[in-house]
Scaffold this motif. Structure first.
Motif, PDB file in Angstrom:
ATOM      1  N   THR A   1     -97.709 102.573 -75.627  1.00  0.00           N
ATOM      2  CA  THR A   1     -97.077 102.318 -74.333  1.00  0.00           C
ATOM      3  C   THR A   1     -97.328 100.871 -73.941  1.00  0.00           C
ATOM      4  O   THR A   1     -98.468 100.408 -73.962  1.00  0.00           O
ATOM      5  CB  THR A   1     -97.685 103.262 -73.275  1.00  0.00           C
ATOM      6  OG1 THR A   1     -97.453 104.604 -73.693  1.00  0.00           O
ATOM      7  CG2 THR A   1     -97.041 103.045 -71.913  1.00  0.00           C
ATOM      8  N   CYS A   2     -96.252 100.165 -73.597  1.00  0.00           N
ATOM      9  CA  CYS A   2     -96.369  98.772 -73.163  1.00  0.00           C
ATOM     10  C   CYS A   2     -97.151  98.715 -71.846  1.00  0.00           C
ATOM     11  O   CYS A   2     -96.830  99.436 -70.909  1.00  0.00           O
ATOM     12  CB  CYS A   2     -94.975  98.174 -72.978  1.00  0.00           C
ATOM     13  SG  CYS A   2     -94.987  96.537 -72.239  1.00  0.00           S
ATOM     14  N   HIS A   3     -98.168  97.861 -71.782  1.00  0.00           N
ATOM     15  CA  HIS A   3     -99.000  97.834 -70.569  1.00  0.00           C
ATOM     16  C   HIS A   3     -98.288  97.155 -69.395  1.00  0.00           C
ATOM     17  O   HIS A   3     -98.731  97.252 -68.263  1.00  0.00           O
ATOM     18  CB  HIS A   3    -100.358  97.171 -70.853  1.00  0.00           C
ATOM     19  CG  HIS A   3    -100.301  95.670 -70.919  1.00  0.00           C
ATOM     20  ND1 HIS A   3     -99.834  94.987 -72.017  1.00  0.00           N
ATOM     21  CD2 HIS A   3    -100.619  94.733 -70.003  1.00  0.00           C
ATOM     22  CE1 HIS A   3     -99.889  93.687 -71.783  1.00  0.00           C
ATOM     23  NE2 HIS A   3    -100.359  93.499 -70.563  1.00  0.00           N
ATOM     24  N   ILE A   4     -97.165  96.467 -69.690  1.00  0.00           N
ATOM     25  CA  ILE A   4     -96.434  95.793 -68.601  1.00  0.00           C
ATOM     26  C   ILE A   4     -95.364  96.731 -68.014  1.00  0.00           C
ATOM     27  O   ILE A   4     -95.363  97.009 -66.820  1.00  0.00           O
ATOM     28  CB  ILE A   4     -95.782  94.484 -69.100  1.00  0.00           C
ATOM     29  CG1 ILE A   4     -96.863  93.529 -69.627  1.00  0.00           C
ATOM     30  CG2 ILE A   4     -94.965  93.832 -67.976  1.00  0.00           C
ATOM     31  CD1 ILE A   4     -96.312  92.282 -70.294  1.00  0.00           C
ATOM     32  N   CYS A   5     -94.458  97.213 -68.870  1.00  0.00           N
ATOM     33  CA  CYS A   5     -93.315  97.986 -68.357  1.00  0.00           C
ATOM     34  C   CYS A   5     -93.445  99.485 -68.630  1.00  0.00           C
ATOM     35  O   CYS A   5     -92.639 100.268 -68.149  1.00  0.00           O
ATOM     36  CB  CYS A   5     -92.014  97.454 -68.950  1.00  0.00           C
ATOM     37  SG  CYS A   5     -91.802  97.864 -70.700  1.00  0.00           S
ATOM     38  N   HIS A   6     -94.428  99.895 -69.401  1.00  0.00           N
ATOM     39  CA  HIS A   6     -94.692 101.301 -69.728  1.00  0.00           C
ATOM     40  C   HIS A   6     -93.629 101.931 -70.627  1.00  0.00           C
ATOM     41  O   HIS A   6     -93.480 103.155 -70.651  1.00  0.00           O
ATOM     42  CB  HIS A   6     -94.896 102.144 -68.462  1.00  0.00           C
ATOM     43  CG  HIS A   6     -95.898 101.546 -67.521  1.00  0.00           C
ATOM     44  ND1 HIS A   6     -97.251 101.639 -67.728  1.00  0.00           N
ATOM     45  CD2 HIS A   6     -95.735 100.812 -66.398  1.00  0.00           C
ATOM     46  CE1 HIS A   6     -97.884 101.003 -66.751  1.00  0.00           C
ATOM     47  NE2 HIS A   6     -96.998 100.484 -65.941  1.00  0.00           N
TER      48      HIS A   6
ATOM     49  N   PRO B   1     -97.496  93.638 -75.568  1.00  0.00           N
ATOM     50  CA  PRO B   1     -96.273  93.967 -74.830  1.00  0.00           C
ATOM     51  C   PRO B   1     -95.089  94.279 -75.753  1.00  0.00           C
ATOM     52  O   PRO B   1     -95.046  93.784 -76.883  1.00  0.00           O
ATOM     53  CB  PRO B   1     -95.982  92.697 -74.025  1.00  0.00           C
ATOM     54  CG  PRO B   1     -97.187  91.835 -74.129  1.00  0.00           C
ATOM     55  CD  PRO B   1     -97.966  92.279 -75.305  1.00  0.00           C
ATOM     56  N   CYS B   2     -94.163  95.064 -75.236  1.00  0.00           N
ATOM     57  CA  CYS B   2     -93.036  95.531 -76.044  1.00  0.00           C
ATOM     58  C   CYS B   2     -92.035  94.403 -76.292  1.00  0.00           C
ATOM     59  O   CYS B   2     -92.104  93.350 -75.662  1.00  0.00           O
ATOM     60  CB  CYS B   2     -92.358  96.707 -75.348  1.00  0.00           C
ATOM     61  SG  CYS B   2     -91.434  96.243 -73.887  1.00  0.00           S
ATOM     62  N   THR B   3     -91.106  94.645 -77.207  1.00  0.00           N
ATOM     63  CA  THR B   3     -90.133  93.605 -77.563  1.00  0.00           C
ATOM     64  C   THR B   3     -89.248  93.229 -76.371  1.00  0.00           C
ATOM     65  O   THR B   3     -88.827  92.086 -76.260  1.00  0.00           O
ATOM     66  CB  THR B   3     -89.240  94.060 -78.738  1.00  0.00           C
ATOM     67  OG1 THR B   3     -88.887  95.426 -78.529  1.00  0.00           O
ATOM     68  CG2 THR B   3     -89.941  93.940 -80.050  1.00  0.00           C
ATOM     69  N   LEU B   4     -88.977  94.185 -75.481  1.00  0.00           N
ATOM     70  CA  LEU B   4     -88.148  93.874 -74.305  1.00  0.00           C
ATOM     71  C   LEU B   4     -88.894  92.904 -73.385  1.00  0.00           C
ATOM     72  O   LEU B   4     -88.306  91.966 -72.849  1.00  0.00           O
ATOM     73  CB  LEU B   4     -87.819  95.150 -73.526  1.00  0.00           C
ATOM     74  CG  LEU B   4     -86.820  96.113 -74.156  1.00  0.00           C
ATOM     75  CD1 LEU B   4     -86.773  97.416 -73.376  1.00  0.00           C
ATOM     76  CD2 LEU B   4     -85.443  95.482 -74.233  1.00  0.00           C
ATOM     77  N   CYS B   5     -90.187  93.131 -73.180  1.00  0.00           N
ATOM     78  CA  CYS B   5     -90.970  92.298 -72.264  1.00  0.00           C
ATOM     79  C   CYS B   5     -91.138  90.868 -72.780  1.00  0.00           C
ATOM     80  O   CYS B   5     -91.282  89.946 -71.981  1.00  0.00           O
ATOM     81  CB  CYS B   5     -92.337  92.924 -72.008  1.00  0.00           C
ATOM     82  SG  CYS B   5     -92.277  94.269 -70.814  1.00  0.00           S
ATOM     83  N   VAL B   6     -91.145  90.679 -74.093  1.00  0.00           N
ATOM     84  CA  VAL B   6     -91.365  89.325 -74.624  1.00  0.00           C
ATOM     85  C   VAL B   6     -90.072  88.639 -75.050  1.00  0.00           C
ATOM     86  O   VAL B   6     -90.096  87.498 -75.505  1.00  0.00           O
ATOM     87  CB  VAL B   6     -92.365  89.319 -75.812  1.00  0.00           C
ATOM     88  CG1 VAL B   6     -93.733  89.823 -75.356  1.00  0.00           C
ATOM     89  CG2 VAL B   6     -91.854  90.152 -76.976  1.00  0.00           C
TER      90      VAL B   6
HETATM   91 ZN   LIG Z   1     -92.729  96.183 -71.948  1.00  0.00          ZN
END
Ligand SMILES: [Zn+2]
Length: 197
Positions: free
Chosen positions: A55-60, A67-72
């Protein structure tokens, strides 16, 4: 009578969403009859997913990286954040291919009956993100269920102190409808025609 191994396999499969004891038996038989082609490769991809997806710690959201590929992704608009109930809704919006900002997965909606309050959802982390970044628009893409609407009203109150545009999806979304079940065209239209709150 089936062996305990087969019974356990059926029992576990029956617990999967959309399956019951009857389809659990069918799937178990299907797997056992096609060991090489289906069963073994499935076990391998399940093990891989179980070990690598987090689970991405920023967007979950769920991804193999945190962080997930969407967040970066530098191509996504850092000024927009789209709030969804579940990862399935994020996937549905990505399939609709209409939105290029960031996401925030709440992990559910407020529900008095199920005893789900703000503490049980990823709401504080949303407010923290907004406080720390240059977000100018928050899109509340929650399901048009009673609990979804209650959550929207709660979030609007929480977001009021921040000076930003808060929008909700237009009513192409059927009442009681869940985003994941909408066709991409309907979702695309609802997203494009989102309204200020
Ligand atoms: Zn994310």
């Amino acid at each position: 009578m089936n062996s305990p191994e087969i019974q356990l396999l059926i029992q576990h499969l029956s617990k999967l969403p959309g399956l019951g004891p009857r389809s659990g038996r069918r799937v178990a038989l299907h797997l056992l009859k096609r060991r090489e082609k289906i069963f073994r490769p499935l076990i391998q991809v399940m093990l891989d997913a179980e070990q690598k997806v987090k689970t991405c710690h920023i967007c979950h959201a769920l991804d193999a990286s945190d962080p997930c590929t969407l967040c970066v992704d530098p191509k996504r608009d850092p000024h927009q954040i789209c709030v969804v109930e579940d990862v399935a809704d994020l996937w549905a919006l990505e399939r609709a291919n209409t939105y290029r900002g960031g996401y925030h997965v709440l992990g559910g909606v407020l529900s008095a009956i199920d005893g789900i309050g703000p503490q049980q959802l990823n709401i504080q982390s949303l407010l923290d993100r907004i406080a720390e970044s240059q977000i100018t628009e928050v899109i509340l893409a929650l399901n048009a269920t009673v609990d979804g609407q209650t959550t929207i009203h709660y979030l609007i109150e929480q977001l009021r102190p921040f000076n930003l545009s808060v929008t909700t999806l237009a009513h192409g979304v059927p009442i009681g409808g869940e985003l994941d079940y909408l066709d991409e065209g309907t979702l695309f239209t609802a997203f494009q025609a989102r309204r200020s709150t």
